[in-house]
Structure formats: structure tokens, C-alpha cells
Motif scaffolding. Structure first.
Motif, mmCIF file in Angstrom:
data_model
loop_
_atom_site.group_PDB
_atom_site.id
_atom_site.type_symbol
_atom_site.label_atom_id
_atom_site.label_comp_id
_atom_site.label_asym_id
_atom_site.label_seq_id
_atom_site.Cartn_x
_atom_site.Cartn_y
_atom_site.Cartn_z
ATOM 1 N N GLY A 155 5.080 0.798 5.644
ATOM 2 C CA GLY A 155 5.851 2.188 5.275
ATOM 3 C C GLY A 155 7.333 1.897 4.454
ATOM 4 N N ARG A 156 7.448 0.641 4.023
ATOM 5 C CA ARG A 156 8.609 0.045 3.189
ATOM 6 C C ARG A 156 8.176 0.077 1.960
ATOM 7 N N PRO A 177 4.721 6.683 1.264
ATOM 8 C CA PRO A 177 4.756 5.173 1.729
ATOM 9 C C PRO A 177 3.430 5.212 2.726
ATOM 10 N N SER A 178 2.979 4.249 3.221
ATOM 11 C CA SER A 178 2.074 4.156 4.051
ATOM 12 C C SER A 178 2.357 3.234 5.336
ATOM 13 N N ARG A 179 2.594 3.870 6.574
ATOM 14 C CA ARG A 179 2.956 3.007 7.660
ATOM 15 C C ARG A 179 1.836 2.152 7.980
ATOM 16 N N ALA A 180 0.696 2.704 7.870
ATOM 17 C CA ALA A 180 -0.533 1.889 8.481
ATOM 18 C C ALA A 180 -0.897 0.890 7.460
ATOM 19 N N ASP A 181 -0.105 0.573 6.326
ATOM 20 C CA ASP A 181 -0.414 -0.550 5.468
ATOM 21 C C ASP A 181 0.168 -1.716 5.835
ATOM 22 N N GLY A 194 0.909 -0.917 -0.089
ATOM 23 C CA GLY A 194 0.101 0.012 -0.217
ATOM 24 C C GLY A 194 0.721 1.222 -0.108
ATOM 25 N N LEU A 195 0.459 2.316 -0.732
ATOM 26 C CA LEU A 195 1.020 3.707 -0.804
ATOM 27 C C LEU A 195 -0.058 4.577 -0.950
ATOM 28 N N TYR A 196 0.489 6.077 -1.117
ATOM 29 C CA TYR A 196 -0.375 6.960 -1.572
ATOM 30 C C TYR A 196 0.381 7.588 -2.689
#
Lengths: 618, 362
Positions: free
Chosen positions: A41-42, A32-36, A17-19
């Protein structure tokens, strides 16, 4: 104010997941998405660069007729003109090949277009080259649809057996979770013929002979059959170097000491049913010994080959198993001349065929129509090229192997004259005098809800709200694309005249050719590097090159009993001396030098016979 | 800092009202917000309710508003009857970065040095910096389990300098420190909400800061020792190899590092008639970073790039020029590294190698 939308990385099947963030519809960056749950976040190098892809200078902006800009009316008219006679012919001689990164919605529209407008069962996606066969093999043995546990679960396992030492190149996120699991106390065993990195940090590296991986795994399963390997007497003499026997015994010991065992399988590296079946058998054997605890973590190479299969972008539909069409490899096989016309959607055939293979294919086809977001080598050969909205320019969902449907938001509007793929297909259908399919996301989902098992409780509105939803993978009938293929047991190659044939030529899925790094989408300079890699090339040990007077990056002649080819040689220190590695996207080159794939053409991408070879300077 | 730091107290209950009054200033207010997915991003807010106070820290640093991932140098538009029209982007309107953490304040000081105190001054950065008012939110405990700011020179959960206004939670109040003219503009806006700070609240702030530094930070990074070894060229090749084994060359550590400044210049097209020259963040960890025009440099290996990263962070630009570390201890590299090899681990590998093997890395 900038726009920020959640999305899923389209570069492999891990499902990170990303934005995507955009300012003024012009510049797009990846966030990046830390909550994914997958990526936390990687992101790998490619994930970080997908923002550049959205507004790339390679983006196709207008329709093309033989490479020259044209209006939509002209291009659609010409496409209809070319397709119409084929629709009226006696046999369906048309095929459609799509990329594995189309969304479910686009896939559904393409499948509708193939079966209801073109009336052809010849439809397939590129997932066949990297995902489909392996997953089918896993399902064939277990008897149920394969559902991968979430990658983050890897940290709960005691022993991880990884079958690709280049997992970091193939599926970086999966490799990251493997390394995390090792840091948290899991033991890591790598089984591979070459150590491309992961073997160096593993607790155990089993180096086997080229091509012997399934034989080693089968032997492992057989060993566990007797007292769970308590008295191992496996004969590994032909399967690898002398130390393999010791390492094999250590692996058996590690298996006995571990309550939970994960087998990590990159489908990109093992795209044959046989590999999936062997791994599935091994997992079943471990479970029989230990009363459970073993799982296969298959990591697929394309982001949505799973969903596209569900949507019908495969030659065999589950409910119509007798109505099978041509698969990917059959359609691309210019020697058989099965097709007169081909529509390629979102895929660069050059990534599978090399230059000569492309020319042969074009010669076979009377009609080649490309629908893509980018200017590709395939579009240069096309009669008509139609520009479609790409990643970040349209909404849509991917389905991942862990049974999730994940949503991709739309961060910018269509680039120049690009149109949404279902709309393009509907316009073609109208031009051909046929009933057009659904054109909007909402219309498409009404049909998906009614027609695709497992997707009844999903909707675009819910996906926009929650980003991802579970689907019932078990409700989806297994695909009927393959038949059981008994691969021959491994046998070392016997060379009558070792002085004449000093080298062994082997193929391997090598990710380097598509890892161009940050400038991948943004620098024309990179064309040079792409050209280098797309020219025929092999890799050799530096000492071999030095001994034979071969210079890096310079042409050499590789000769086998079957044929000869001029290629460029690159040094690669991870190889053993005496081996020549042929990166496996060069299918045409492999056929010239190594002969046809050993298994049936529908499913075997990489099973090329290791071949004695010799080299000299060109 | 411009003159004496003024200190005030703000009742915690009045924070929402304070944010409301900030919005009344007319500047864009950029503050931590939470997405539906649960991620924290610094975004422009229109109402105080959008401000997420319980946020730890964001994965993407708010320094992106001063040094964006991509920004336009100029846009061009071709004209049929004359030379192309070249347009520079308009200067940014004033904005407030609300609730940025002390590590990001420290990072902005590094950026100020790189972009403003060298010749020539970077005008794009300068415009953004002049438009920005920094309201820091000090930490009473580590904002995340990956934080290690006390290990960094001048760093810590409370900023010593670099902010316009700093808020430090102390019990049911915030200690408000106003350090600059921009800060005094905020103070005027908050006039009805502030009261003079007592000695007690300042003492309590100091005590909780010391307690946090000594008891709460789990991650330790021996940057000083690593800098000594790197600066003295005492790191051997095996150490760079070991770090490189875990490097996927994704560039994430420098994309998310609030201190990193490398950028690349590219030309993009909007259509046949228009386009732009842009700059975008670059990373020394990428394969092609050292490549020259026409593909001149190839084969710059991962260990060599790792070494370049470490030298840049721990020696060249920051320590040798300013006497400061090129790391502020925000911990984002720990979170984002695919190889799970953030700055503390890099420092550990550099620091622990035996001295007798040293010196072979150059």
C-alpha cells in the motif's frame, strides 16, 4: 464503468505492485495495493504519478521524420531506406539501446530483431548503467546467480548496514522497509561519504572520505578475518575523518552482537563490479564468522534489467560468450566512432549524456532511429521516430531480483497512432526483406518457453490470473557481460598546490534530477526545471559559495588540470566544505573535468577519479 | 439529518436479499469488492455475490466517487469552420455507496463543508453529492489495526450523522437507521425485509459501541493536544524537522486522506483537435506544491510543507472554521506512509515537545 488492472511500478527495480484505474480510456490514476507483498500500500512519489504518465501531454502520438509528423508508411519506408545500406555493409555498424523498463515480451522481440534481422550483437539496455555491473560482481564472488530475498524480510534482521544515505531517493520502498526494520528493533548503520538523510536517523553513521567506501568495507572484511574482529587494529587514518576509527569499532561490535545482518546496496549508487564483489566478500566473511545469517539486499534501479538480460538484451549471450557486441557505454562513446547507426528504444539518452554529449553522438551517427512512447530530447535529434505503446497501454511482464515474474495489465488502448513494439519491429523486418519475429504476447511466450531457461512454466494466461509467478533464477546461466576488474585501492588525492586547487570534485549518483514530483508528467511548466537540471550543474556547500561570491543557480567556471566547464552551482548543505559534487548523469561533463572512467568502459559508470578543482564566477 | 431518525431491524440472513433489492432500484450500487490479488475496492456491483462484507476497510476511500482523483471540467473539440465546441461532462447518474464506514461518512461531512458551504459552491462535487445515497456500515470492532476514529471529534465506530441509512451489526441482525429522504427511498425498497427496532437492539448497539471504543482500538492519537499546540503556534522548528526526516514527499497521506481537498488544474490533449481541462488531486507534501506560475517559488523545504499539512489538518480549515478535526481516524495515512509516520505519530511529536522550546517555528 471504470477499468482497474494490476501492474508493477516501472520507475525503479523495487517492484512495487499497484493498480491503474481508467475512466473512458482518457484519465488514468494510480491506486496502491495493500495486498502487494512488496509495497503493502505504499508508493513513492514517482509511483503515485505513473497514472499521469499513461496519458501524458508528452506522449508521442504520430511517427516523426526529423521532428515533423508523418504517416506510418512514410516513417517505416524511411527507416528501412536508412537501415538497408547498413545491413549490406561489411561490418555490423548498427546498435540497439533499450530502456530498462521494456517488458520481457518486448525485450525478447528486440533481441530477436537485433540478432536475426539486423544481424548485430550490439544490443544493450540501460540496466547496465545502474544494475548489471553490481549484480555481476555479487555473482562473481558467490559463484551463483544472485537472488535477493524479498524486501519485507528486512524486518527479520538484527543489523542493517546501508551503503547509501540517499536510499530514500534512490529506492524509496527499500528505504521504507529499512526504516520499518529499525522501528521493529533492528540496528541501522549507514556507511556513506555524505549524509543525505538516512544517517541522521541511523544508530550509527560511518562517514568516510569520498570514494573510500570499498576500502572501508574491505577493511571491515579483513578485520572480521581475525577472530571475527575481536582485536580490531584497522588503520583508517586515510579513509575518513578522525571519528571514523571509533565508528568503525562500534560497527564491528554491532556485527559481533547481531545474529542476522543485512547489507543494503542500491545498485544505482554503485554500478561497478568491484562494489558488488566487495560487498559479497563482506557478506561471506560475516557468514564465515557467525555461521550464516548475512544477506545482501541489492536494490536495482530499473524495473526489468533482470528480465531483459534473460531475454537477450545484452551484448553477450550466455550460450555464445565469444560472440560479444558493444555494450551501452561503448555504443554511446562518440570519441571511438564504433557505430554508424543506432536504434534507441524507450530511452532518453539525455538522462545519461548531457547536451554536448548528445551533439557529439549525433554527429558520429549517420542514422538515429528512435522508438518511444514520449517526445524526448533524443527523438528531437532522430531521423525517424516511431511511436510505441507504453506503460498501461500494453500487457507484459517484468522479472525482479527476487525471482518473480510480475504482470502489468493494460488499462487503456494505444494512444493515437502508437503501435505495440514487437509489431513495429516485425514491420521493419518485413520492409528489410527479413523474416519477422513474433508479434503477439502469446506468440512471443511460445518462443520464450522454448528458448529462455527458467521460464518454461510461465505463461501469459497464468500471469494474468495470478499477477506474479516464481521463476527458477538458478536455472538461468549467469551472463558473460563483464570481466573481473581489479579496482585500484583507495588513496587520498595529493594536491601539489592546495591554494590553487581548493576543492575536490567528486561524482555521485544523485536522484534529484529525476524527482520532479507530481507535475513530472503533466505540466509543461516543468520543462523549465528540467532544462535547469539538464544544463551542466554542480553542488557546493553554501558556505563555500558565499565565501567565493557564487550565487545559487548562476553560472560558474569549474576548472581542473584536465579541463574547464561553465556550469550552474546549486547550494547543498549536506556536503562537506571543500567538496564539489557533480551529479553523475552528466557523463560528458565528468569526462571533461575528471577524465575517463577508471575501469573498462563496459562496466564502469561512476568510477571517476576524484579531482582537485577550483572555481570562479563565470 | 432531515427529521427524526427511524430505526428498524434487518435479519443478517436477509442482507443478500437487501442488496439484491438495492440493485433493483435502478441506481448504480457501489460496494466493497475484492480483487483476485486480495485488495478491497469500492466498485460498481452487478450481483449481490460481488459484495464483500468481510472487508475491514478499503485503502482507497469510497469518497473517490464524490471527489475523484481526476475529473473533467470540460472537453473541447476544435472545429474547422467555427469556434471550438465546449462540452461539460454529463451529471452523474444516481448511485448508492453501500457499506461505507463511519470514518468515511465523517469525511464526507468535511467535504460537504469545503465544497458546498463556501462561496462559490463546487458544482462538480454538488452534482455527485446529490446523486449519491450513503448507506453506512458501522463497525463493531476496529475495521483495521490502524484505526483511531474514537480519537477524533465526533468520530467513532458508529456514525452519529451524515448518512442516509446506517447498518449496525448486532448479533444476528442489523440495526437499520434511516435518516433522510434518500434513506426513506431505500427503506421503501426494503419494506418487506425490515421490522421495527426494539429497545433491546438499540441498547446492545450502544453497549458494543462503548466496548469497542474503550477496549479494542490499539492506535491512540492525541489530536486534541496537538490541535491546541498547533493553534497556539507552540510547535517548534525541531518538531517539523523530525517529522520531515521521515517524509519522502510522496503525497500518499493526502492522496488517500478522505478529508483532503487540494486539487490542481491541468489541460490535457486527446489528439490534435480535442482535449480537456481537468482537475486532479494534489498534495501539500509534494516538492512543487507551493510553486507558482513560471516556477516562482522554489526551495519550500520539507519541514515547511509538513508544517503546512499539520496546520491545514489540525487548525485552519477544519478546527478554526467548523470546530471539527481535519482527521477522521481512518488510519490510511499510517498504512501508506513510506516513512511510517501517520497522523498519530505526527500528533505525538507535536504534543511531546518541551514547552520552553516552543514558538520558534514561525
Amino acid at each position: 464503468m471504470s477499468k482497474l488492472v494490476p501492474a508493477v511500478c516501472p520507475c525503479c527495480g523495487a517492484g512495487c505492485g499497484l493498480y491503474l484505474e481508467s475512466e473512458d480510456d482518457k484519465l488514468v490514476v494510480t491506486v496502491p495495493s495493500r495486498a502487494d507483498a512488496v509495497s503493502e500500500g505504499r508508493l513513492c512519489m514517482r509511483g503515485w504519478q505513473v497514472g499521469d504518465m499513461v496519458r501524458s501531454s508528452l506522449h508521442l502520438g504520430t511517427p516523426l521524420l526529423h521532428g515533423s509528423p508523418a504517416s506510418w508508411d512514410e516513417a517505416l519506408h524511411r527507416a528501412v531506406e536508412l537501415l538497408q545500406p547498413m545491413l549490406n555493409g561489411p561490418q555490423p555498424a548498427l546498435g540497439i539501446i533499450t530502456a530498462g523498463h521494456l517488458t520481457n515480451e518486448e525485450g525478447f522481440a528486440v533481441a530477436h530483431f537485433a540478432r536475426n534481422v539486423l544481424d548485430t550483437p550490439n544490443i544493450d539496455n540501460f540496466g547496465r548503467s545502474v544494475d548489471g555491473p553490481t549484480i555481476w560482481g555479487l555473482e562473481q564472488v558467490s559463484g551463483r546467480p544472485y537472488e535477493r530475498p524479498p524486501l519485507r524480510d528486512l524486518v527479520n534482521y538484527d543489523l542493517i548496514i546501508c551503503l547509501s544515505s540517499n536510499l530514500g531517493d534512490l529506492n524509496a520502498q527499500a528505504c521504507s522497509w529499512v526504516v520499518r526494520a529499525q522501528q521493529m528493533g533492528a540496528s541501522l548503520a549507514v556507511v556513506d561519504q555524505i549524509d543525505d538523510g538516512l544517517g541522521q536517523v541511523a544508530d550509527l553513521y560511518l562517514k568516510h572520505a569520498p570514494g573510500a567506501v570499498t576500502a572501508v568495507l574491505r577493511l571491515l572484511a579483513q578485520t572480521l578475518e581475525t577472530d571475527c574482529g575481536a582485536e580490531s587494529s584497522a588503520d583508517l587514518a586515510d579513509l575518513g575523518p578522525p571519528q571514523l576509527a571509533t565508528e568503525f569499532a562500534r560497527l564491528v561490535g554491532m556485527l559481533q552482537d547481531s545474529a542476522k545482518v543485512a547489507i543494503v546496496l542500491s545498485t544505482r549508487a554503485f554500478s561497478t563490479p568491484h562494489a558488488g564483489m566487495v560487498v559479497s566478500e563482506l557478506a561471506a566473511r560475516i557468514n564465515a564468522c557467525k555461521g550464516g545469517g548475512a544477506e545482501v539486499f541489492a536494490v536495482n534501479g530499473t524495473p526489468n534489467s533482470v528480465g531483459l538480460g534473460h531475454m537477450g538484451v545484452v551484448p553477450y549471450l550466455a550460450e555464445q560468450p565469444d560472440n560479444g557486441g558493444l555494450g551501452l557505454f561503448e555504443m554511446l562513446d562518440a570519441t571511438e566512432h564504433r557505430l554508424d547507426g543506432l536504434i534507441v528504444i524507450g530511452e532518453e539518452l539525455m538522462s545519461w549524456l548531457d547536451r554536448d554529449g548528445m551533439d557529439e553522438l549525433r554527429e558520429m551517427l549517420d542514422v538515429l532511429i528512435v522508438v518511444d512512447s514520449f517526445r524526448t530530447a533524443t527523438s528531437r535529434l532522430a531521423d525517424v521516430t516511431l511511436p510505441m505503446c507504453g506503460y498501461g497501454e500494453r500487457e507484459g511482464s517484468f522479472t525482479t531480483l527476487d525471482g518473480k515474474v510480475r504482470w502489468n495489465g493494460k488499462v487503456v488502448g494505444p494512444w493515437r497512432q502508437c503501435r505495440y513494439l514487437p509489431r513495429i519491429l516485425a514491420e521493419l523486418a518485413q520492409g528489410l526483406g527479413r523474416q519477422p519475429g513474433p508479434q503477439t504476447i502469446e506468440q512471443i511466450w511460445q518462443d520464450i518457453n522454448q528458448q529462455v531457461p527458467g521460464y518454461q512454466n510461465t505463461s501469459p494466461a497464468a500471469l494474468r490470473d495470478f499477477n506474479e509467478l516464481d521463476i527458477d533464477l538458478q536455472a538461468i546461466p549467469p551472463n558473460q557481460d563483464y570481466s573481473v576488474v581489479e579496482a585500484p585501492d583507495y588513496a587520498p588525492i595529493e594536491v601539489a598546490d592546495p591554494k590553487k586547487w581548493q576543492y575536490t570534485l567528486m561524482s555521485r549518483y544523485d536522484a534529484h534530477w529525476w524527482i520532479y514530483d507530481g507535475r513530472m508528467w503533466s505540466l509543461p511548466l516543468l520543462y523549465r526545471e528540467m532544462r535547469d537540471w539538464r544544463a551542466g550543474h554542480v553542488m557546493m556547500h553554501p558556505k563555500d559559495m558565499e565565501r567565493d561570491g557564487l550565487r545559487p543557480g548562476r553560472p560558474i567556471i569549474v576548472e581542473t588540470a584536465r579541463g574547464r566547464a561553465e556550469v550552474v552551482a546549486h547550494p547543498y548543505a549536506n556536503l562537506d566544505e571543500g567538496l564539489i559534487l557533480l551529479p553523475a548523469h552528466q557523463r560528458h561533463l565528468m569526462e571533461v573535468l575528471m577524465g575517463p572512467a577508471r575501469c573498462d568502459r563496459r562496466s564502469c559508470a561512476l568510477a571517476y577519479q576524484r579531482t582537485p578543482a577550483r572555481v570562479r564566477r563565470a | 439529518m432531515e427529521g427524526e431518525v427511524e430505526t428498524y431491524a434487518l435479519a443478517a440472513d436477509n442482507l443478500t436479499q437487501a442488496v439484491q433489492q438495492l440493485l433493483g432500484l435502478g441506481d448504480r450500487v457501489i460496494a466493497p469488492t475484492r480483487t483476485r490479488k486480495g485488495d478491497i475496492f469500492f466498485r460498481q456491483i452487478e450481483t449481490p455475490e460481488a459484495f464483500e462484507l468481510d472487508f475491514g476497510n478499503s485503502l482507497v476511500s469510497p469518497v473517490q466517487y464524490l471527489r475523484p482523483g481526476k475529473e473533467v471540467y470540460f472537453e473541447y473539440s476544435l472545429k474547422a469552420d467555427g469556434p471550438p465546441e465546449i462540452t461539460a461532462p454529463p451529471p452523474p447518474s444516481p448511485f448508492i455507496l453501500l457499506a461505507i464506514r463511519p470514518c468515511d461518512v465523517a469525511a464526507i461531512q468535511c467535504l460537504d463543508h469545503f465544497f458546498l458551504q463556501r462561496d462559490p459552491v463546487d458544482t462538480l462535487y454538488q452534482q455527485r453529492r446529490e446523486a449519491a445515497t450513503l448507506i453506512a456500515l458501522a463497525c463493531v470492532e476496529p475495521a483495521a489495526e490502524t484505526c483511531f476514529c474514537p480519537c477524533c471529534e465526533g468520530g467513532g465506530p458508529v456514525a452519529e450523522s451524515g448518512y442516509d441509512v446506517q447498518l449496525t451489526p448486532v448479533g444476528d441482525r442489523y440495526l437499520v437507521e434511516v435518516a433522510t429522504e434518500k434513506g426513506r427511498r431505500v427503506r421503501q425498497q426494503w419494506a418487506g425485509l425490515l421490522e421495527p427496532a426494539t429497545a433491546e437492539i438499540i441498547e446492545r448497539r450502544d453497549a458494543q459501541k462503548d466496548a469497542a471504543i474503550h477496549q479494542l482500538f490499539q492506535v491512540q492519537a492525541n489530536l486534541a493536544a496537538a490541535i491546541r499546540r498547533v493553534s497556539a503556534s507552540q510547535v517548534n522548528a525541531q518538531s517539523w524537522e523530525e517529522i520531515a526526516q521521515h517524509c519522502y514527499s510522496c503525497g500518499a497521506c493526502s492522496y488517500l486522506c478522505p478529508v483532503c481537498t487540494c486539487f490542481d488544474v491541468n489541460d490535457i490533449t486527446y489528439d490534435d483537435q480535442a482535449g480537456a481541462r481537468i482537475r486532479q488531486l494534489d498534495s501539500c507534501r509534494l516538492f512543487a506544491y507551493p510553486r507558482e506560475a513560471a516556477g516562482g517559488v522554489r526551495g519550500f523545504s520539507t519541514p515547511q510543507r509538513v508544517r503546512m499539512y499539520a496546520f491545514h489538518k489540525l487548525a485552519y480549515d477544519h478546527f478554526q472554521e467548523r470546530g471539527c478535526y481535519g482527521c477522521v481516524g481512518c488510519g490510511r495515512c499510517i498504512i501508506t506512509c513510506l516513512g511510517h509516520m501517520g497522523m498519530p505519530t505526527i500528533c505525538e511529536v507535536i504534543r511531546r515537545e518541551p514547552a520552553e522550546e516552543a514558538g520558534t517555528g514561525h
